[in-house]
Design a protein around this motif. Structure first.
Motif, mmCIF file in Angstrom:
data_model
loop_
_atom_site.group_PDB
_atom_site.id
_atom_site.type_symbol
_atom_site.label_atom_id
_atom_site.label_comp_id
_atom_site.label_asym_id
_atom_site.label_seq_id
_atom_site.Cartn_x
_atom_site.Cartn_y
_atom_site.Cartn_z
ATOM 1 N N ALA A 26 0.848 -1.191 0.000
ATOM 2 C CA ALA A 26 0.000 0.000 0.000
ATOM 3 C C ALA A 26 0.879 1.235 0.000
ATOM 4 O O ALA A 26 1.991 1.237 0.533
ATOM 5 C CB ALA A 26 -0.914 0.007 1.223
ATOM 6 N N CYS A 27 0.356 2.292 -0.596
ATOM 7 C CA CYS A 27 1.086 3.552 -0.619
ATOM 8 C C CYS A 27 1.151 4.120 0.803
ATOM 9 O O CYS A 27 0.116 4.258 1.452
ATOM 10 C CB CYS A 27 0.393 4.535 -1.551
ATOM 11 S SG CYS A 27 1.124 6.186 -1.511
ATOM 12 N N PRO A 28 2.342 4.469 1.274
ATOM 13 C CA PRO A 28 2.441 5.008 2.634
ATOM 14 C C PRO A 28 1.858 6.416 2.765
ATOM 15 O O PRO A 28 1.617 6.870 3.880
ATOM 16 C CB PRO A 28 3.959 5.010 2.895
ATOM 17 C CG PRO A 28 4.582 4.998 1.556
ATOM 18 C CD PRO A 28 3.628 4.278 0.631
ATOM 19 N N LEU A 29 1.609 7.067 1.654
ATOM 20 C CA LEU A 29 1.060 8.423 1.735
ATOM 21 C C LEU A 29 -0.456 8.448 1.653
ATOM 22 O O LEU A 29 -1.111 9.176 2.396
ATOM 23 C CB LEU A 29 1.639 9.297 0.619
ATOM 24 C CG LEU A 29 3.071 9.783 0.787
ATOM 25 C CD1 LEU A 29 3.379 10.863 -0.232
ATOM 26 C CD2 LEU A 29 3.331 10.285 2.200
ATOM 27 N N CYS A 30 -1.052 7.682 0.706
ATOM 28 C CA CYS A 30 -2.494 7.809 0.484
ATOM 29 C C CYS A 30 -3.240 6.504 0.708
ATOM 30 O O CYS A 30 -4.447 6.453 0.515
ATOM 31 C CB CYS A 30 -2.757 8.357 -0.916
ATOM 32 S SG CYS A 30 -2.469 7.155 -2.221
ATOM 33 N N ASP A 31 -2.539 5.429 1.090
ATOM 34 C CA ASP A 31 -3.161 4.143 1.392
ATOM 35 C C ASP A 31 -3.752 3.434 0.180
ATOM 36 O O ASP A 31 -4.496 2.462 0.347
ATOM 37 C CB ASP A 31 -4.252 4.280 2.470
ATOM 38 C CG ASP A 31 -3.660 4.306 3.866
ATOM 39 O OD1 ASP A 31 -2.528 3.818 4.029
ATOM 40 O OD2 ASP A 31 -4.338 4.821 4.771
ATOM 41 N N ARG A 48 5.218 3.251 -8.162
ATOM 42 C CA ARG A 48 4.800 4.642 -8.234
ATOM 43 C C ARG A 48 3.281 4.676 -8.093
ATOM 44 O O ARG A 48 2.576 3.920 -8.745
ATOM 45 C CB ARG A 48 5.229 5.262 -9.560
ATOM 46 C CG ARG A 48 4.937 6.755 -9.630
ATOM 47 C CD ARG A 48 5.575 7.371 -10.843
ATOM 48 N NE ARG A 48 5.197 8.764 -10.979
ATOM 49 C CZ ARG A 48 5.846 9.780 -10.431
ATOM 50 N NH1 ARG A 48 6.915 9.548 -9.706
ATOM 51 N NH2 ARG A 48 5.436 11.006 -10.608
ATOM 52 N N CYS A 49 2.822 5.563 -7.244
ATOM 53 C CA CYS A 49 1.393 5.658 -6.941
ATOM 54 C C CYS A 49 0.767 6.749 -7.792
ATOM 55 O O CYS A 49 1.449 7.654 -8.271
ATOM 56 C CB CYS A 49 1.218 5.959 -5.455
ATOM 57 S SG CYS A 49 -0.506 6.061 -4.940
ATOM 58 N N ARG A 50 -0.565 6.668 -7.944
ATOM 59 C CA ARG A 50 -1.290 7.724 -8.650
ATOM 60 C C ARG A 50 -1.145 9.068 -7.953
ATOM 61 O O ARG A 50 -1.339 10.116 -8.582
ATOM 62 C CB ARG A 50 -2.765 7.358 -8.769
ATOM 63 C CG ARG A 50 -3.035 6.135 -9.615
ATOM 64 C CD ARG A 50 -2.636 6.333 -11.048
ATOM 65 N NE ARG A 50 -2.967 5.153 -11.860
ATOM 66 C CZ ARG A 50 -2.548 4.983 -13.099
ATOM 67 N NH1 ARG A 50 -1.783 5.881 -13.658
ATOM 68 N NH2 ARG A 50 -2.877 3.895 -13.763
ATOM 69 N N CYS A 51 -0.851 9.046 -6.673
ATOM 70 C CA CYS A 51 -0.676 10.298 -5.940
ATOM 71 C C CYS A 51 0.720 10.882 -6.182
ATOM 72 O O CYS A 51 1.063 11.908 -5.613
ATOM 73 C CB CYS A 51 -0.904 10.095 -4.446
ATOM 74 S SG CYS A 51 0.461 9.315 -3.552
ATOM 75 N N ALA A 52 1.516 10.200 -7.025
ATOM 76 C CA ALA A 52 2.849 10.630 -7.433
ATOM 77 C C ALA A 52 3.930 10.262 -6.433
ATOM 78 O O ALA A 52 5.104 10.539 -6.656
ATOM 79 C CB ALA A 52 2.929 12.129 -7.742
HETATM 80 ZN ZN LIG Z 1 -0.331 7.234 -2.988
#
Ligand SMILES: [Zn+2]
Length: 98
Positions: A26-31, A48-52
């Motif tokens: 999971a993305c540590p910034l936006c889950d 790389r996440c969609r949240c960048a």
């Molecule tokens: Zn993210």
């Protein structure tokens, strides 16, 4: 030793959740827990996440990448070209989209 027959950088989309070791990444910034572009850069795999947000994911090994992503969407033979194509060359560093 790097194998010159293989591209330096490969990128592949991965729309489903990833749990190579039984723990869903999971993305540590936006889950976010799915819909990843994955980057294989030399011996390392980055997510790389969609949240960048992007990070080196040690659970994803080069071997895992090779086994599961046999048909990458993009490949580059040259590190600098790939970084420019992916906008990882620092051009967008610090840019905030309002
Ligand atoms: Zn993210």
């Amino acid at each position: 030793m790097p194998n010159p027959a293989r591209p330096v950088i490969r990128a592949v989309p991965h729309p489903d959740p990833l749990n190579p070791l039984g723990i869903t990444i999971a993305c540590p910034l936006c889950d976010a827990a799915r819909d990843w572009p994955l980057l294989n850069i030399r011996a390392h795999v980055f997510v790389r996440c969609r949240c960048a947000h992007e990070w080196h994911e040690p659970d994803l090994t080069r071997d895992y990448f090779d086994q599961h992503f046999t048909d990458p969407e993009n490949e580059w033979d040259d590190f600098n070209t790939a970084m420019r194509a992916l906008a990882f060359d620092g051009l967008l560093a610090g840019v905030m989209w309002n």
